[in-house]
Scaffold this motif. Structure first.
Motif, PDB file in Angstrom:
ATOM      1  N   TYR A  32     -18.849  -9.740   2.391  1.00  9.48           N
ATOM      2  CA  TYR A  32     -18.318  -8.399   2.121  1.00  9.48           C
ATOM      3  C   TYR A  32     -17.539  -7.941   3.343  1.00  9.48           C
ATOM      4  O   TYR A  32     -18.036  -7.969   4.473  1.00  9.48           O
ATOM      5  CB  TYR A  32     -19.429  -7.394   1.820  1.00  9.48           C
ATOM      6  N   ARG A  34     -14.758  -4.805   4.848  1.00  8.54           N
ATOM      7  CA  ARG A  34     -14.235  -3.461   4.599  1.00  8.54           C
ATOM      8  C   ARG A  34     -13.472  -2.985   5.818  1.00  8.54           C
ATOM      9  O   ARG A  34     -13.878  -3.212   6.949  1.00  8.54           O
ATOM     10  CB  ARG A  34     -15.360  -2.468   4.306  1.00  8.54           C
ATOM     11  N   SER A  36     -11.240   0.606   7.309  1.00  9.29           N
ATOM     12  CA  SER A  36     -11.389   2.042   7.118  1.00  9.29           C
ATOM     13  C   SER A  36     -10.119   2.803   6.810  1.00  9.29           C
ATOM     14  O   SER A  36     -10.168   3.976   6.537  1.00  9.29           O
ATOM     15  CB  SER A  36     -12.034   2.659   8.366  1.00  9.29           C
ATOM     16  N   ASP A  71     -13.157  -4.046   0.342  1.00 11.14           N
ATOM     17  CA  ASP A  71     -12.643  -2.703   0.083  1.00 11.14           C
ATOM     18  C   ASP A  71     -11.749  -2.333   1.248  1.00 11.14           C
ATOM     19  O   ASP A  71     -12.094  -2.579   2.408  1.00 11.14           O
ATOM     20  CB  ASP A  71     -13.783  -1.678  -0.034  1.00 11.14           C
ATOM     21  N   GLU A  72     -10.631  -1.716   0.958  1.00 12.27           N
ATOM     22  CA  GLU A  72      -9.712  -1.350   2.028  1.00 12.27           C
ATOM     23  C   GLU A  72      -9.106   0.014   1.775  1.00 12.27           C
ATOM     24  O   GLU A  72      -8.938   0.437   0.637  1.00 12.27           O
ATOM     25  CB  GLU A  72      -8.596  -2.383   2.156  1.00 12.27           C
ATOM     26  N   GLY A  76     -15.866   4.738   4.099  1.00 15.63           N
ATOM     27  CA  GLY A  76     -17.079   3.954   3.911  1.00 15.63           C
ATOM     28  C   GLY A  76     -18.324   4.797   3.936  1.00 15.63           C
ATOM     29  O   GLY A  76     -19.432   4.274   3.961  1.00 15.63           O
ATOM     30  N   ARG A  81     -17.807   5.142  -3.595  1.00 11.40           N
ATOM     31  CA  ARG A  81     -16.355   5.090  -3.501  1.00 11.40           C
ATOM     32  C   ARG A  81     -15.851   3.688  -3.184  1.00 11.40           C
ATOM     33  O   ARG A  81     -14.662   3.475  -3.026  1.00 11.40           O
ATOM     34  CB  ARG A  81     -15.853   6.072  -2.444  1.00 11.40           C
ATOM     35  N   ARG A  82     -16.773   2.707  -3.040  1.00 11.65           N
ATOM     36  CA  ARG A  82     -16.360   1.351  -2.705  1.00 11.65           C
ATOM     37  C   ARG A  82     -16.498   0.466  -3.940  1.00 11.65           C
ATOM     38  O   ARG A  82     -17.579   0.006  -4.284  1.00 11.65           O
ATOM     39  CB  ARG A  82     -17.195   0.832  -1.533  1.00 11.65           C
ATOM     40  N   ASP A  83     -15.395   0.226  -4.601  1.00 12.99           N
ATOM     41  CA  ASP A  83     -15.421  -0.482  -5.882  1.00 12.99           C
ATOM     42  C   ASP A  83     -15.915  -1.914  -5.739  1.00 12.99           C
ATOM     43  O   ASP A  83     -16.727  -2.385  -6.536  1.00 12.99           O
ATOM     44  CB  ASP A  83     -14.025  -0.481  -6.511  1.00 12.99           C
ATOM     45  N   PHE A  85     -17.708  -3.200  -3.312  1.00 11.46           N
ATOM     46  CA  PHE A  85     -19.119  -3.211  -2.914  1.00 11.46           C
ATOM     47  C   PHE A  85     -20.005  -3.078  -4.151  1.00 11.46           C
ATOM     48  O   PHE A  85     -20.993  -3.806  -4.305  1.00 11.46           O
ATOM     49  CB  PHE A  85     -19.396  -2.059  -1.946  1.00 11.46           C
ATOM     50  N   ARG A 453      -7.434  -1.020  -7.631  1.00  7.48           N
ATOM     51  CA  ARG A 453      -8.659  -0.305  -7.239  1.00  7.48           C
ATOM     52  C   ARG A 453      -8.473   1.198  -7.329  1.00  7.48           C
ATOM     53  O   ARG A 453      -9.399   1.930  -7.701  1.00  7.48           O
ATOM     54  CB  ARG A 453      -9.064  -0.721  -5.825  1.00  7.48           C
ATOM     55  N   ARG A 457     -10.607   3.630  -9.701  1.00  3.33           N
ATOM     56  CA  ARG A 457     -11.278   4.821  -9.197  1.00  3.33           C
ATOM     57  C   ARG A 457     -10.880   6.051  -9.995  1.00  3.33           C
ATOM     58  O   ARG A 457     -11.709   6.900 -10.296  1.00  3.33           O
ATOM     59  CB  ARG A 457     -10.925   4.996  -7.704  1.00  3.33           C
TER      60      ARG A 457
END
Length: 528
Positions: A32, A34, A36, A71-72, A76, A81-83, A85, A453, A457
């Motif tokens: 995983y 990510r 920010s 996720d980008e 975090g 909000r982290r699809d 994840f 993404r 969302r």
């Protein structure tokens, strides 16, 4: 393999099969990653993480890559909000993953509560997590307290990051370079500047003129609704509170006051009204004016005069109930009224004429006691009330996701693009693809993934279950923090728990909570 000879004619022929060691199942490993923000440096960091984990997992003979979830460009602080994840967690629950690799704890979760929640769940599923930076392997931990300590460090890192962001915003305010995130009604953002929307500006001027001619805020809102005037941003109906906001917003004079509200210092971060806890900044002539300063000042003086007249000379204190109490008969917002030194909440229509609405005024002390009883019952009974509701909402959301064809198609496309990205990484690592082609292809795939993404969302945000789940989770956090017996009602009760209070009768009030749940409480009459 050998064949046994037998002397007896007609005896069965026996073939001995040599034993072989069964193939050892490979460990199914996922990573995983990510970042920010959407900045170029962070995107390069994202590509670097994907590249690193692809090579690292491929180098282990007894490992099999499941996927790289990434996720980008989003915050975090909250897992919802982290699809990717959430997609990884769903694959873990489906038994597709044995081990998860993460660069650091802060990439996995940014507050202790979520960190512990997901680590516990993965451990229950028999899935280990390896955090590279901290050199922590949850499969080898002997105490969950260690995980909690490191989770606290992750929360501290997030809090420090948010503090840096607040410092940056404050410095921009001090230098006059601050750009508000949203524009008031009547304006739109054009780059870093506010520009006037002519048709909305005319509505603002009409509101100021009407108020100065003697019309009340309720009458102005009623007139705007009768004319079908749009409020902007897709909203149709005007309310007295909307008119009040426009009449008291100094932005319409071309000036601005920055930091009228601020974010709290601890997670979960909340926006609260600034009553002097933080400095405020007055920016003069920072954008075109819609009304003159003189006209704005006359409105404020008239409003103060009417307020003084209404309270019969007694100035009401700022109340946490303002804007939250409504009449259950006619739907009007209730106002604060002082009579014989006591504070009451009364329906606008009833106060003008008892024949217009039968709901009587109620002392604020009796409303406060009803709120305190509600908070106490919810805290003591959260396991019987809110947690089952949260479980049902999550189940509804899962059903929605499974049945939503658009979400399913988007997930398939995300999976397909991720696989393309992994193929490119493998080809690049073997020298089959030059750097220029690799970067252009991965950039294009990254852009498509970001768009998908964002679309995913937006679809999720449009479902009521997602908003209700978030509200219920925030309510549970608030209830955990408050004492068993509160002495008085604070603003947090309305920010996190209660959306509105509806006066049903002199003996009963109904509470509408932020997650849509409605509960009633009796009004216990005080001994007089």
């Amino acid at each position: 393999m050998t064949t046994a000879n037998t002397a007896a004619a007609g005896a069965p022929r026996i073939t001995v099969i040599d034993p072989r060691a069964p193939e050892r199942a490979k460990l199914r490993v996922a990573a995983y990653a990510r970042v920010s923000s959407d900045s170029d440096d962070q995107i390069n960091s994202y590509i670097a993480q994907v590249d690193f984990y692809s090579k690292y997992i491929a180098s282990k003979e007894d490992w099999e890559m499941v996927d790289i979830y990434a996720d980008e460009g989003i915050t975090g602080l909250e897992a919802r909000r982290r699809d990717d994840f959430n997609r990884m967690m769903e694959d873990c629950r489906a038994g597709k993953i044995d081990r998860v690799l993460v660069k650091s704890i802060s990439r996995f979760a940014r507050n202790t509560k979520e960190y512990i929640q997901f680590v516990r769940e993965l451990l229950r599923l028999g899935i280990s997590i390896y955090f590279e930076k901290e050199n922590i392997d949850t499969g080898k931990m002997t105490s969950e307290q260690v995980a909690q300590i490191y989770g606290a460090f992750a929360q501290m890192e997030s809090t420090n990051h948010s503090g840096n962001m607040r410092t940056s915003v404050r410095m921009r305010m001090e230098k006059g370079l601050f750009v508000p995130p949203t524009a008031p009604y009547g304006y739109r953002l054009a780059g870093r500047d506010l520009e006037i929307i002519p048709e909305e500006a005319e509505v603002v001027r009409m509101i100021y003129s009407a108020y100065l001619r003697g019309q009340g805020k309720e009458d102005i809102a009623r007139e705007l609704n009768r004319l079908g005037t749009e409020r902007g941003r897709g909203r149709q109906k005007w309310h007295p509170s909307t008119v009040h906001y426009i009449l008291t917003n100094i932005s319409y004079t071309g000036d601005m006051i920055w930091q009228k509200s601020y974010a709290t210092d601890t997670i979960p971060f909340r926006q609260v009204r600034n009553h002097g806890e933080k400095p405020q900044y007055f920016a003069e002539n920072c954008h075109p004016a819609i009304v003159s300063r003189e006209e704005f000042q006359r409105v404020q003086e008239l409003m103060a005069s009417r307020r003084e007249q209404f309270t019969a000379g007694a100035k009401p204190r700022e109340s946490v109930y303002s804007g939250h109490i409504f009449c259950g008969e006619c739907g009007s917002m209730c106002r604060q009224k002082i009579s014989s030194g006591k504070r009451y909440w009364v329906c606008h229509r009833h106060d003008k004429s008892k024949a217009d609405c039968p709901i009587p005024q109620i002392p604020e002390t009796e409303i406060e006691q009803a709120v305190l009883r509600l908070c106490r019952k919810l805290k003591q009974g959260s396991g019987r009330i809110l947690r089952p509701v949260l479980g049902q909402l999550r189940e509804l959301r899962e059903r929605e996701l499974r049945s939503n064809r658009r979400i399913s198609d988007i997930d398939k496309e995300i999976s397909h693009l991720t696989e393309q990205n992994l193929v490119l990484v493998r080809l690049k690592s073997k020298g089959y693809v030059d750097s220029a082609l690799y970067l252009s292809q991965t950039d294009e795939i990254g852009r498509k993934l970001r768009d998908l993404r964002k679309l995913r969302r937006r679809i999720l945000d449009s479902t009521g279950e997602d908003r209700q789940i978030q509200a219920t989770e925030q309510m549970l956090v608030y209830l955990e923090e408050i004492p068993e017996r509160m002495d008085q009602v604070d603003a947090g009760a309305f920010e996190e728990l209660i959306q509105r209070i509806i006066i049903v009768s002199a003996e009963q009030v109904r509470f509408q909570l932020h997650n849509g749940l409605e509960l009633t409480e009796k009004v216990e009459r005080a001994v007089r």
